[in-house]
Design a protein around this motif. Sequence first.
Motif, PDB file in Angstrom:
ATOM      1  N   ILE A  85       0.874  -1.172   0.000  1.00 46.18           N
ATOM      2  CA  ILE A  85       0.000   0.000   0.000  1.00 46.18           C
ATOM      3  C   ILE A  85       0.909   1.219   0.000  1.00 46.18           C
ATOM      4  CG2 ILE A  85      -1.737   1.349   1.232  1.00 46.18           C
ATOM      5  CD1 ILE A  85      -2.632  -1.259   2.595  1.00 46.18           C
ATOM      6  N   ASP A  86       0.704   2.098  -0.962  1.00 42.08           N
ATOM      7  CA  ASP A  86       1.423   3.371  -0.972  1.00 42.08           C
ATOM      8  C   ASP A  86       0.427   4.458  -0.591  1.00 42.08           C
ATOM      9  OD1 ASP A  86       2.950   5.605  -1.332  1.00 42.08           O
ATOM     10  OD2 ASP A  86       3.368   5.265  -3.460  1.00 42.08           O
ATOM     11  N   PRO A  87       0.605   5.081   0.579  1.00 41.40           N
ATOM     12  CA  PRO A  87      -0.333   6.128   0.988  1.00 41.40           C
ATOM     13  C   PRO A  87      -0.250   7.371   0.114  1.00 41.40           C
ATOM     14  CG  PRO A  87       1.520   6.028   2.503  1.00 41.40           C
ATOM     15  CD  PRO A  87       1.656   4.850   1.580  1.00 41.40           C
ATOM     16  N   ASN A  88       0.839   7.475  -0.643  1.00 39.74           N
ATOM     17  CA  ASN A  88       1.051   8.630  -1.515  1.00 39.74           C
ATOM     18  C   ASN A  88       1.080   8.163  -2.972  1.00 39.74           C
ATOM     19  OD1 ASN A  88       1.547  10.604   0.705  1.00 39.74           O
ATOM     20  ND2 ASN A  88       3.266   9.237   1.097  1.00 39.74           N
ATOM     21  N   GLY A  89      -0.026   7.609  -3.408  1.00 40.00           N
ATOM     22  CA  GLY A  89      -0.132   7.084  -4.756  1.00 40.00           C
ATOM     23  C   GLY A  89      -0.468   8.160  -5.773  1.00 40.00           C
ATOM     24  N   PRO A  90      -0.931   7.765  -6.943  1.00 42.36           N
ATOM     25  CA  PRO A  90      -1.302   8.743  -7.979  1.00 42.36           C
ATOM     26  C   PRO A  90      -2.325   9.743  -7.459  1.00 42.36           C
ATOM     27  CG  PRO A  90      -1.244   6.520  -8.892  1.00 42.36           C
ATOM     28  CD  PRO A  90      -1.075   6.370  -7.403  1.00 42.36           C
ATOM     29  N   ASP A  91      -2.120  11.002  -7.830  1.00 43.89           N
ATOM     30  CA  ASP A  91      -2.989  12.099  -7.385  1.00 43.89           C
ATOM     31  C   ASP A  91      -3.005  12.236  -5.866  1.00 43.89           C
ATOM     32  OD1 ASP A  91      -3.764  12.587 -10.081  1.00 43.89           O
ATOM     33  OD2 ASP A  91      -5.240  10.971  -9.946  1.00 43.89           O
ATOM     34  N   GLY A  92      -1.956  11.715  -5.207  1.00 44.81           N
ATOM     35  CA  GLY A  92      -1.843  11.848  -3.769  1.00 44.81           C
ATOM     36  C   GLY A  92      -2.767  10.956  -2.969  1.00 44.81           C
ATOM     37  N   LYS A  93      -3.390   9.984  -3.638  1.00 48.47           N
ATOM     38  CA  LYS A  93      -4.332   9.089  -2.957  1.00 48.47           C
ATOM     39  C   LYS A  93      -3.691   7.729  -2.706  1.00 48.47           C
ATOM     40  CE  LYS A  93      -8.310  11.288  -5.197  1.00 48.47           C
ATOM     41  NZ  LYS A  93      -9.473  11.082  -6.098  1.00 48.47           N
ATOM     42  N   PRO A  94      -4.052   7.059  -1.618  1.00 47.37           N
ATOM     43  CA  PRO A  94      -3.497   5.731  -1.342  1.00 47.37           C
ATOM     44  C   PRO A  94      -3.851   4.732  -2.442  1.00 47.37           C
ATOM     45  CG  PRO A  94      -4.584   6.621   0.603  1.00 47.37           C
ATOM     46  CD  PRO A  94      -4.958   7.520  -0.536  1.00 47.37           C
ATOM     47  N   ILE A  95      -2.924   3.829  -2.708  1.00 43.14           N
ATOM     48  CA  ILE A  95      -3.146   2.794  -3.713  1.00 43.14           C
ATOM     49  C   ILE A  95      -2.581   1.477  -3.198  1.00 43.14           C
ATOM     50  CG2 ILE A  95      -0.984   3.326  -4.947  1.00 43.14           C
ATOM     51  CD1 ILE A  95      -2.417   2.538  -7.552  1.00 43.14           C
ATOM     52  N   GLY A  96      -3.300   0.395  -3.416  1.00 43.10           N
ATOM     53  CA  GLY A  96      -2.817  -0.935  -3.100  1.00 43.10           C
ATOM     54  C   GLY A  96      -2.437  -1.658  -4.372  1.00 43.10           C
ATOM     55  N   LEU A  97      -1.317  -2.352  -4.334  1.00 44.88           N
ATOM     56  CA  LEU A  97      -0.810  -3.035  -5.521  1.00 44.88           C
ATOM     57  C   LEU A  97      -0.347  -4.435  -5.169  1.00 44.88           C
ATOM     58  CD1 LEU A  97       1.394  -0.153  -6.958  1.00 44.88           C
ATOM     59  CD2 LEU A  97      -0.796  -0.916  -7.891  1.00 44.88           C
ATOM     60  N   PHE A  98      -0.494  -5.356  -6.117  1.00 43.65           N
ATOM     61  CA  PHE A  98       0.059  -6.695  -5.979  1.00 43.65           C
ATOM     62  C   PHE A  98       0.690  -7.096  -7.303  1.00 43.65           C
ATOM     63  CE2 PHE A  98      -4.370  -7.201  -7.243  1.00 43.65           C
ATOM     64  CZ  PHE A  98      -4.344  -8.194  -8.215  1.00 43.65           C
ATOM     65  N   GLU A  99       1.347  -8.240  -7.323  1.00 43.55           N
ATOM     66  CA  GLU A  99       2.187  -8.751  -8.417  1.00 43.55           C
ATOM     67  C   GLU A  99       3.522  -8.000  -8.410  1.00 43.55           C
ATOM     68  OE1 GLU A  99       2.136 -11.338 -10.349  1.00 43.55           O
ATOM     69  OE2 GLU A  99       0.181 -12.035  -9.708  1.00 43.55           O
ATOM     70  N   SER A 100       4.589  -8.743  -8.164  1.00 40.89           N
ATOM     71  CA  SER A 100       5.904  -8.129  -7.974  1.00 40.89           C
ATOM     72  C   SER A 100       6.355  -7.307  -9.173  1.00 40.89           C
ATOM     73  CB  SER A 100       6.940  -9.203  -7.647  1.00 40.89           C
ATOM     74  OG  SER A 100       7.001 -10.180  -8.674  1.00 40.89           O
ATOM     75  N   GLY A 101       6.094  -7.792 -10.385  1.00 42.18           N
ATOM     76  CA  GLY A 101       6.503  -7.047 -11.568  1.00 42.18           C
ATOM     77  C   GLY A 101       5.799  -5.711 -11.660  1.00 42.18           C
ATOM     78  N   ALA A 102       4.503  -5.713 -11.399  1.00 44.50           N
ATOM     79  CA  ALA A 102       3.741  -4.463 -11.439  1.00 44.50           C
ATOM     80  C   ALA A 102       4.239  -3.496 -10.373  1.00 44.50           C
ATOM     81  CB  ALA A 102       2.256  -4.751 -11.246  1.00 44.50           C
ATOM     82  N   ILE A 103       4.556  -4.024  -9.195  1.00 48.47           N
ATOM     83  CA  ILE A 103       5.057  -3.157  -8.123  1.00 48.47           C
ATOM     84  C   ILE A 103       6.406  -2.558  -8.503  1.00 48.47           C
ATOM     85  CG2 ILE A 103       5.804  -3.087  -5.713  1.00 48.47           C
ATOM     86  CD1 ILE A 103       3.794  -5.377  -5.174  1.00 48.47           C
ATOM     87  N   LEU A 104       7.280  -3.354  -9.101  1.00 49.51           N
ATOM     88  CA  LEU A 104       8.585  -2.827  -9.514  1.00 49.51           C
ATOM     89  C   LEU A 104       8.425  -1.702 -10.534  1.00 49.51           C
ATOM     90  CD1 LEU A 104      10.776  -6.050  -9.907  1.00 49.51           C
ATOM     91  CD2 LEU A 104      10.896  -4.338  -8.099  1.00 49.51           C
TER      92      LEU A 104
END
Length: 235
Positions: free
Chosen positions: A75-94
Amino acid sequence: MSDLTAFPITSRWPAKNPDIIQLYSLPTPNGVKVSIALEELGLAYEAHRIDFGNNDQKSPEFLSLNPNGRIPAIIDPNGPDGKPIGLFESGAILVYLAEKTGKLIPTGAAARYETLCWVMFQMGGVGPMFGQFGHFFKFAADKVANNSYPMERYRDEAKRLLSVLESRLEGRQWLMGDDYTIADIATYPWIEGARKFYGGADVLEYARFPNVMAWVDRGLGRPAAQRGIEIPTRD
C-alpha cells in the motif's frame, strides 16, 4: 497523517507509520524483489511478515489486498494524485516504484520497453520455471520418485532460460548494459534462490553459466540487495 482504514489488511497488520509504504511480504525470490527495490530507491517503508506457515496469505485480510493470495503486495499512501493505492504482483510493483521515482528504469522510450521485456521474461519464464523446478526437486521428490519427467522438464527449461541470460549478459554488466534496472532486481533473486534455497546449482549446471553467476554476485553484492534480501526478517 494518512488514513489507511479503507484497506482491511491494516486491521490485521496495523501500520505504525501510515504515511509510508506498507510492504506485505516474505524473504522469497518474489518477495525480495520489492524490498531490494525499496532499499535501492531509498523509499521509506514498513515491512509486515506474511507467514506461509500460518497461511497468512490466504486470510481474508490479505486477500482483500491481493485476491490471488500471493506475496508481495504494497500500500502506498502517496499514490497517484496523492491518494493511497494498493498493488500486488511483484513485476507491477517494480514498474510502479521505478516510475514513481524515475529511477531503475530508463527514461528513453525504446530502452524503457526493452527493460520491460526483460521484466516480463522473468515474470513469465524464470519465476514459474525455476519455481516448478524447485518444487519437484526439493519438495515433491518423493512424489515423483518413479517418474523423473516433471523434474527433468523444469530442470531443462530452467537451464534453457539460463542460456538466454548467459547470452544476454555477454559483454554486459547488467541486463540493460551499464544501467542497473528493475529487470536485474526481478531476476537475479530467482537464480540465487535456486542455488541457496533449492540447492539446485549442480543439477542446473550453474558452472556452465559464468556470465550469469558473475551478474548474480554483482547484484547480491550491492548494499541495498544485502539489506533487502533479508526483509521481512526471518523469525
